[in-house]
Design a protein around this motif. Structure first.
Motif, PDB file in Angstrom:
ATOM      1  N   UNK A   1       0.843  -1.199   0.000  1.00 59.11           N
ATOM      2  CA  UNK A   1       0.000   0.000   0.000  1.00 59.11           C
ATOM      3  C   UNK A   1       0.877   1.246   0.000  1.00 59.11           C
ATOM      4  N   UNK A   2       0.341   2.334  -0.488  1.00 53.51           N
ATOM      5  CA  UNK A   2       1.143   3.559  -0.535  1.00 53.51           C
ATOM      6  C   UNK A   2       1.517   4.001   0.878  1.00 53.51           C
ATOM      7  N   UNK A   3       2.719   4.496   0.984  1.00 51.15           N
ATOM      8  CA  UNK A   3       3.171   4.924   2.295  1.00 51.15           C
ATOM      9  C   UNK A   3       3.417   6.421   2.267  1.00 51.15           C
ATOM     10  N   UNK A   4       2.684   7.157   3.062  1.00 54.40           N
ATOM     11  CA  UNK A   4       2.713   8.615   2.981  1.00 54.40           C
ATOM     12  C   UNK A   4       4.008   9.224   3.494  1.00 54.40           C
ATOM     13  N   UNK A   5       4.772   8.459   4.269  1.00 55.32           N
ATOM     14  CA  UNK A   5       5.994   9.031   4.821  1.00 55.32           C
ATOM     15  C   UNK A   5       7.142   8.101   4.496  1.00 55.32           C
TER      16      UNK A   5
ATOM     17  N   UNK B   1       9.278   6.104   6.886  1.00 51.16           N
ATOM     18  CA  UNK B   1       8.809   4.927   7.589  1.00 51.16           C
ATOM     19  C   UNK B   1       9.406   3.663   7.000  1.00 51.16           C
TER      20      UNK B   1
ATOM     21  N   UNK C   1      11.079   2.110  13.855  1.00 50.05           N
ATOM     22  CA  UNK C   1       9.909   1.698  14.616  1.00 50.05           C
ATOM     23  C   UNK C   1       8.810   1.163  13.711  1.00 50.05           C
ATOM     24  N   UNK C   2       8.634   1.757  12.554  1.00 53.63           N
ATOM     25  CA  UNK C   2       7.536   1.311  11.709  1.00 53.63           C
ATOM     26  C   UNK C   2       8.002   0.835  10.342  1.00 53.63           C
TER      27      UNK C   2
ATOM     28  N   UNK D   1       8.431  -1.924   7.944  1.00 53.84           N
ATOM     29  CA  UNK D   1       7.866  -3.277   7.952  1.00 53.84           C
ATOM     30  C   UNK D   1       8.932  -4.359   8.036  1.00 53.84           C
TER      31      UNK D   1
ATOM     32  N   UNK E   1      10.209  -4.535  11.551  1.00 53.82           N
ATOM     33  CA  UNK E   1       9.161  -5.081  12.412  1.00 53.82           C
ATOM     34  C   UNK E   1       9.107  -6.601  12.278  1.00 53.82           C
ATOM     35  N   UNK E   2       9.185  -7.092  11.030  1.00 44.57           N
ATOM     36  CA  UNK E   2       9.120  -8.545  10.837  1.00 44.57           C
ATOM     37  C   UNK E   2      10.310  -9.240  11.509  1.00 44.57           C
TER      38      UNK E   2
ATOM     39  N   UNK F   1      -2.363  -6.348  17.827  1.00 42.95           N
ATOM     40  CA  UNK F   1      -2.237  -5.949  16.424  1.00 42.95           C
ATOM     41  C   UNK F   1      -3.568  -5.449  15.863  1.00 42.95           C
TER      42      UNK F   1
END
Lengths: 503, 503
Positions: A1-5, A8, A28-29, A31, A34-35, A125
């Motif tokens: 999905x599009x990521x606005x920042x 991130x 922190x964010x 992906x 995180x995985x 989650x």
């Protein structure tokens, strides 16, 4: 999905670069980060489930030691998840009392089982707030369902409906609030000070009832003097004749009895108040009967232990804690109420911004004081499915057997005594050296201190008939015969020293 | 470590065999099955964090649909973790309102960030009950520490101490209980009905204050009629002159004012009551000032938004919800209190079985009604470290900018209006077709219904000056300009149809 920042998506290097400013947001964010961290944590959790005794059950720490090892100020710039998890493993885990340790036999022993941990991860989650049906259809319906599963497991009639709170403290508080409302529905609008008759409302509980009942009575504005602590018999059960007499005497003085709290599994000795006889008094006197079954409610899923709670089905409300002895991580306390409309009448306040048109659907926010409601049902649903009712019963039976075995060892040992019946998985006992009573107390205090200093076993204490008594409570999934044997060995080992030591 | 029940080591085949009985316990606690399931869940979580818009933000479900797809009775025999996780993925996740979806703009939008999810997993595994320092040294000290981090981030004086509750409903309830206790310490023992002077105690809050204040006043036995809803000005802020006049009038009638609740970020419009002027009234009148900053307290970590909360430092208590807008999973609500001794005086009850000899250490159970206390500090500590203060500020600033952009689009569009100032990240707006007021309301109700039926965006509503108003709230980490643009596009698209449709 599009990521606005775009930042991130930044990798760990971004945070490590030390560059300040709002565009440097750490991993922190991300992906990918995180995985990686989720899999690292999966192994950390699995390792701990494989060796729950990795750390001493009680950490050897002075107050302030953990805090002084942590940064006193929040960091300006984000840190990597690996750095944070390193600190967790280095400082936080070993700085914790190990509630999931097989040697944890203090208070009531509890368990974080794998299905419960998986569910908490998924609930965090989803991050559902099940305040309204529409804000959490699955969470709301599963909460109603799983409470009904428990109702069936406890052989309660179908009219009982349940919801989940964080603690039994809140469950008992809500039940007494409903009782207060049923006794005088004007209180909601007018308050207690405006009551024309001015009769203080009185609440009754056994001398061994939990301190949460005191807190509820304080919070509700009823006043501690109006909580009557009814004497108990020689097995620490509420004396129902004394209960009836106290109610009569209070009525005679113009006071207004509203509720009785009976306990199924008192904290000190796990005694069970005579529920049927208490229910008969409540029926005769028109009082709300709340049963605090926070501990023994779990045992009551076994027919042979349910028999000890005979009369439970006559209660107006029952609280039990799956987070105590149904292997569900904190926090999960179920309140079952015969007339849920009484809770709704006491508590429902629906402002415009929470109005919905979902028709007959249940909005669980209406049944209590908390608007925000975590998806706590998920863990209980996963635990009951993973163990099955027979699997849960088998563990409870084993725990009770282990406790009976321990009690038998104590009884067989000269210089020790068991201080109360052992209906479930908790044993109250003490050393009885041939010294005066107060010195006996000090000996038992020293035994406790030395056993707990071992790091192998954690026991707690209580006071019965004025005397300091040791408590061993079994409830952790990993506790086996060898841990109970070791606890007894430790007690015997240190008892000799404790008798000899100066006070 | 030795395993007391061989069957715990059983693999998944044991549960699948269908054999009944207490020795067949499924894979619930097999370490190998747990590790596999933990890694499966790690990927499920990571997948969802990568595509939080995988499912419609609002599920298309009728009440009862989820429950009817689940077993009405608990299983007798344990099931495999994979079976249970399959059901979760098939029934529970899609049956949930997707609070972590970038199109979630209803109520207050929230976020489950990766560090928060990791922390909840670890906290569930440790399963610490931080009721006493000795039962959770790291949890207790980290809770005190991380509340102090927030205190610093909010520029509050050092005497404020914090603890974490599940909800702001509980935080505000505790604050008002402390205020009641400070006003009349005899209530704890004697109750409200016994007060000799019989003056009802009164509490003050703006007309836009949250419904949790009503619930707190009901629970505390003060009575809803004694909660004075003070009128607000034309920007929905409490009118402090009216507050002062109401207090005077109440005193004149012999009533006893005890507390004022000011709101920093009301639920409908996120207006901020004039805190400094309110604090001056409270100081003059000797009233407890509680500030409900559940929402805007997060924004106040940015100096420019802290300026909108000028006077916050004069409060007696402040509640703010990191689970709202600091990217921390539910539940995490911080109560900061200037005189924590007031909470302790109101609530501390220490039975023998909870006595310790830990000296000066803090026992957090003494500061509230709940004895059981989950290790909630861990997630807030991990979130603040992972984002850093600047990272948190950057997100909050972005969310506020997105809201201002949306408001600008609304203002620029004929036939629409913005209904309240937009100080933070929430916009109240409505269509204003040239029809009478009640039909305008119906048009806006239909717009809301149609936008929410899209599954792309979830908005909520409120009522302002008697009119039905739409609310768009930005707070989810994944919400970007494209989601806000899409929300506006949807509103405009359906507005035409909504005007044309029959009521």
């Amino acid at each position: 999905m599009p990521n606005p920042m775009g930042s991130r998506q930044g990798d760990e290097g971004a945070a490590g670069s030390g560059t300040q400013g709002p565009d440097v947001l750490g991993d922190a964010v991300s992906p990918e980060a995180a995985r990686r961290a989720l899999h690292r944590v999966a192994d950390m959790v699995a390792d701990r489930l494989e060796s729950p005794d990795r750390y001493p059950v009680l950490p050897r720490l002075e107050p302030g030691a953990v805090r002084s090892s942590l940064s006193p100020a929040p960091p300006a710039v984000g840190e990597t998840l690996d750095t944070i998890l390193d600190d967790y493993a280095r400082l936080v885990e070993p700085g914790s009392t190990q509630w999931n340790h097989p040697g944890f036999m203090a208070y009531f022993a509890i368990s974080a089982s794998a299905p419960g941990i998986l569910a908490e991860t998924l609930a965090a989650t989803l991050n559902v707030n099940a305040m309204l049906w529409r804000t959490g259809p699955a969470a709301t319906e599963m909460e109603e369902l799983v409470c009904d599963w428990l109702r069936q497991m406890l052989q309660l009639p179908p009219e009982f409906r349940g919801h989940i709170n964080d603690t039994a403290s809140i469950g008992s508080f809500l039940a007494l609030a409903a009782a207060r409302h049923r006794a005088d529905p004007t209180i909601r609008e007018l308050g207690l000070a405006a009551r024309a008759d001015l009769q203080p409302m009185t609440v009754y509980a056994g001398a061994e009832a939990h301190s949460s009942i005191d807190k509820a009575v304080v919070a509700l504005g009823l006043g501690l003097v109006n909580l009557r602590r009814v004497p108990t018999d020689d097995t620490f059960r509420m004396d129902v004749a004394a209960l009836a007499a106290t109610i009569q005497a209070d009525r005679g003085r113009g006071e207004r009895p509203v509720a009785v709290v009976a306990t199924a599994g008192t904290t000190s000795t796990t005694s069970v108040d005579p529920l049927r006889a208490t229910a008969e008094v409540c029926a005769r006197e028109g009082l709300w009967l709340h049963v605090d079954a926070a501990y023994a409610g779990s045992a009551a899923i076994c027919p042979e232990y349910r028999a000890l709670l005979d009369g439970l089905e006559l209660a107006d409300s029952v609280v039990l804690n799956p987070h105590k002895w149904l292997f569900t991580p904190l926090d999960c306390s179920v309140l079952l109420v015969r007339d849920p409309g009484a809770l709704r009448a006491a508590f429902s306040v629906v402002p415009e911004y929470l109005r919905t048109t979902s028709g007959e659907a249940t909005n669980l926010m209406d049944y209590g004081i908390q608007l925000g409601r975590r998806f706590r049902a998920l863990k209980l649903w996963m635990v009951i499915r993973a163990f099955g009712v027979e699997g849960l019963r088998a563990r409870i039976r084993t725990h009770c057997e282990l406790a009976r075995d321990f009690a038998a060892r104590v009884r067989a040992e000269p210089g020790f005594e068991v201080c109360a019946p052992v209906p479930f998985s908790t044993v109250c006992f003490r050393a009885t050296p041939a010294v005066e009573a107060e010195e006996q107390d000090r000996v038992n205090e020293r035994i406790l201190e030395r056993v707990n200093a071992s790091g192998e076993v954690f026991l707690s204490h209580t006071r019965l008939r004025g005397r300091h008594v040791l408590r061993l409570a079994i409830g952790n999934l990993w506790t086996g015969p060898e841990h109970v044997a070791r606890a007894w060995e430790l007690v015997r080992e240190v008892a000799g020293e404790a008798r000899a030591s100066p006070p």
